[in-house]
Enzyme design. Structure first.
Site, PDB file in Angstrom:
ATOM      1  N   SER A   1     -15.156   3.908  -3.444  1.00 34.70           N
ATOM      2  CA  SER A   1     -14.088   2.919  -3.485  1.00 34.70           C
ATOM      3  C   SER A   1     -13.846   2.329  -2.114  1.00 34.70           C
ATOM      4  O   SER A   1     -14.023   2.992  -1.086  1.00 34.70           O
ATOM      5  CB  SER A   1     -12.797   3.565  -3.995  1.00 34.70           C
ATOM      6  OG  SER A   1     -11.693   2.702  -3.836  1.00 34.70           O
TER       7      SER A   1
ATOM      8  N   TYR B   1      -6.344  10.033  -2.545  1.00 30.59           N
ATOM      9  CA  TYR B   1      -7.439   9.513  -3.360  1.00 30.59           C
ATOM     10  C   TYR B   1      -8.576   9.012  -2.475  1.00 30.59           C
ATOM     11  O   TYR B   1      -9.749   9.367  -2.659  1.00 30.59           O
ATOM     12  CB  TYR B   1      -6.937   8.387  -4.262  1.00 30.59           C
ATOM     13  CG  TYR B   1      -8.043   7.606  -4.927  1.00 30.59           C
ATOM     14  CD1 TYR B   1      -8.940   8.229  -5.791  1.00 30.59           C
ATOM     15  CD2 TYR B   1      -8.202   6.245  -4.686  1.00 30.59           C
ATOM     16  CE1 TYR B   1      -9.971   7.527  -6.397  1.00 30.59           C
ATOM     17  CE2 TYR B   1      -9.219   5.530  -5.289  1.00 30.59           C
ATOM     18  CZ  TYR B   1     -10.101   6.168  -6.138  1.00 30.59           C
ATOM     19  OH  TYR B   1     -11.114   5.464  -6.728  1.00 30.59           O
TER      20      TYR B   1
ATOM     21  N   LYS C   1     -12.637  10.434  -1.859  1.00 34.48           N
ATOM     22  CA  LYS C   1     -13.852   9.629  -1.975  1.00 34.48           C
ATOM     23  C   LYS C   1     -14.737   9.768  -0.734  1.00 34.48           C
ATOM     24  O   LYS C   1     -15.963   9.926  -0.850  1.00 34.48           O
ATOM     25  CB  LYS C   1     -13.490   8.160  -2.223  1.00 34.48           C
ATOM     26  CG  LYS C   1     -12.984   7.877  -3.626  1.00 34.48           C
ATOM     27  CD  LYS C   1     -14.026   8.198  -4.686  1.00 34.48           C
ATOM     28  CE  LYS C   1     -13.582   7.836  -6.076  1.00 34.48           C
ATOM     29  NZ  LYS C   1     -14.586   8.186  -7.113  1.00 34.48           N
TER      30      LYS C   1
ATOM     31  N   PHE D   1     -14.677  -2.726  -5.039  1.00 32.64           N
ATOM     32  CA  PHE D   1     -13.353  -3.229  -4.769  1.00 32.64           C
ATOM     33  C   PHE D   1     -12.534  -3.207  -6.071  1.00 32.64           C
ATOM     34  O   PHE D   1     -12.404  -2.142  -6.667  1.00 32.64           O
ATOM     35  CB  PHE D   1     -13.464  -4.573  -4.038  1.00 32.64           C
ATOM     36  CG  PHE D   1     -13.851  -4.363  -2.583  1.00 32.64           C
ATOM     37  CD1 PHE D   1     -12.954  -4.636  -1.574  1.00 32.64           C
ATOM     38  CD2 PHE D   1     -15.088  -3.822  -2.229  1.00 32.64           C
ATOM     39  CE1 PHE D   1     -13.271  -4.393  -0.240  1.00 32.64           C
ATOM     40  CE2 PHE D   1     -15.420  -3.575  -0.907  1.00 32.64           C
ATOM     41  CZ  PHE D   1     -14.498  -3.870   0.089  1.00 32.64           C
TER      42      PHE D   1
ATOM     43  N   ARG E   1      -6.607  -8.911  -2.374  1.00 32.01           N
ATOM     44  CA  ARG E   1      -7.682  -8.008  -2.787  1.00 32.01           C
ATOM     45  C   ARG E   1      -8.932  -8.821  -3.137  1.00 32.01           C
ATOM     46  O   ARG E   1      -8.887 -10.045  -3.298  1.00 32.01           O
ATOM     47  CB  ARG E   1      -7.268  -7.181  -4.015  1.00 32.01           C
ATOM     48  CG  ARG E   1      -6.150  -6.192  -3.765  1.00 32.01           C
ATOM     49  CD  ARG E   1      -6.594  -5.045  -2.873  1.00 32.01           C
ATOM     50  NE  ARG E   1      -5.536  -4.060  -2.704  1.00 32.01           N
ATOM     51  CZ  ARG E   1      -4.602  -4.114  -1.765  1.00 32.01           C
ATOM     52  NH1 ARG E   1      -4.593  -5.117  -0.892  1.00 32.01           N
ATOM     53  NH2 ARG E   1      -3.677  -3.173  -1.685  1.00 32.01           N
TER      54      ARG E   1
ATOM     55  N   ASP F   1      -0.449   1.577  -0.380  1.00 32.17           N
ATOM     56  CA  ASP F   1      -1.011   0.257  -0.664  1.00 32.17           C
ATOM     57  C   ASP F   1      -1.329  -0.489   0.629  1.00 32.17           C
ATOM     58  O   ASP F   1      -0.641  -0.332   1.652  1.00 32.17           O
ATOM     59  CB  ASP F   1      -0.050  -0.564  -1.508  1.00 32.17           C
ATOM     60  CG  ASP F   1      -0.118  -0.209  -2.982  1.00 32.17           C
ATOM     61  OD1 ASP F   1      -1.037   0.537  -3.369  1.00 32.17           O
ATOM     62  OD2 ASP F   1       0.745  -0.682  -3.745  1.00 32.17           O
TER      63      ASP F   1
END
Length: 335
Positions: A124, A148, A152, A176, A229, A293
């Site tokens: 990710s 998270y 990864k 993404f 994003r 975020d």
């Protein structure tokens, strides 16, 4: 020879299974259905073959994984199975480390013992944290800001070392933001429980199952104040996994690739495109930012274009149109 797809009943996993089957691969799905609907299996079989093999079980359980490898001639592995919510990982870090690391360690050990040739890992873009410069390349420093993301990058390092010590080649795909659905509308993203992905939540509002969409943060230093994003159609992402399985790595034991479009898009632009796709207004409210975020992130995918001969082909409008086709069709079938 067969490809084992862990988490193959999930969102990206199911679309990759469909792409693999369309390309002539035999596929075995291993999924515990903790973040997938069991009724998806029938829909997936209608797209692929009634002989599609599905094993219900935990990819972190060695006995289960050994049983799958013993029952089928597994030539390659595509590993999706993982918990994947940033805010949930902040609240439950131990659960995320246990699940995401154990599944990767267990699969890697079984694959090396069985002399599997290629292992594709679903990573990710969250591994980059808040990048100092944009767009993000594979050489951008990895500084994950959530448990998270930490899982990864830890799994990437494990697999990189395993590849260097064994004959198994590993391709790690840092992708993404997946959006969209299969063009038939038969499979798509409709997770059980709360929708944690932006577009899933937007589409639930469009379908009338949620009253309004909450935008987390309207004070980012972006063109409209909402986070930016890189959104990629899930079918482009599925094609990227096919390319990763077929890639010629030469003598390199492992390789990392970004998968995205390279097009920066704000949350409000996604809401506008979703409204156009659904032909209805989508009420929203801007609320406080969430822990973990990021303000902006989008990809440089030139390495994938050069070495995988892959690039995204579908734009934002097609992503949202396909996503809405699935969501509206599912709503019609349920009523």
């Amino acid at each position: 020879m067969t490809t084992l797809v862990t988490g193959g009943a999930g969102y990206v996993g199911s679309h990759t299974v469909a792409a693999l089957a369309a390309a002539g691969h035999d596929v075995v799905i291993l999924d515990d259905f903790s973040n997938a609907r069991r009724d998806l299996v029938g829909a997936l079989r209608s797209l692929t073959t009634q002989k599609l093999e599905v094993v219900e079980g935990d990819a972190g359980d060695r006995a289960t994984v050994d049983a799958v490898f013993d029952a089928y001639r597994i030539e390659s592995v595509v590993h999706f199975a993982a918990h994947k919510s940033v805010p949930e990982s902040v609240a439950e870090p131990l659960r995320y480390f246990r699940n995401n690391l154990m599944s990767t360690l267990t699969l890697a050990a079984a694959a090396v013992e069985r002399q599997v040739g290629r292992f594709v890992f679903s990573s990710s873009a969250v591994v980059y944290g808040t990048p100092a410069a944009l767009p993000v390349t594979e050489e951008t420093p990895t500084e994950p800001e959530s448990p998270y993301g930490a899982t990864k990058i830890m799994c990437e390092r494990v697999l990189s070392d395993v590849a260097s010590a064994s004959g198994m080649q590993v391709v790690m795909l840092r992708y993404f933001n997946p959006v969209g659905a299969h063009p038939t509308g038969i499979i798509g993203e409709d997770p059980p429980g709360e929708a944690t992905n932006l577009v899933s939540a937007v589409m639930r509002v469009a379908a009338g199952t949620l009253d309004k969409f909450e935008i987390f943060g309207g004070d980012y230093p972006t063109r409209d104040g909402t986070a930016i994003r890189d959104y990629i159609h899930v079918m482009d992402l599925a094609d990227g996994h096919l390319a990763a399985l077929a890639a010629n790595l030469g003598e390199r034991p492992s390789r990392i690739f970004n998968l995205g479009t390279g097009v920066p898009t704000t949350v409000l632009e996604v809401v506008a495109a979703a409204s156009e796709a659904a032909q209805r207004a989508i009420p929203f409210e801007i609320v406080a930012r969430r822990p973990g975020d990021l303000g902006a992130s989008w990809a440089d995918c030139s390495r994938a274009a050069r070495e995988l001969e892959w690039q995204a082909r579908r734009g934002l409008n097609e992503m949202l149109e396909d996503h809405w086709r699935f969501v509206s069709g599912r709503s019609d079938r349920q009523h």
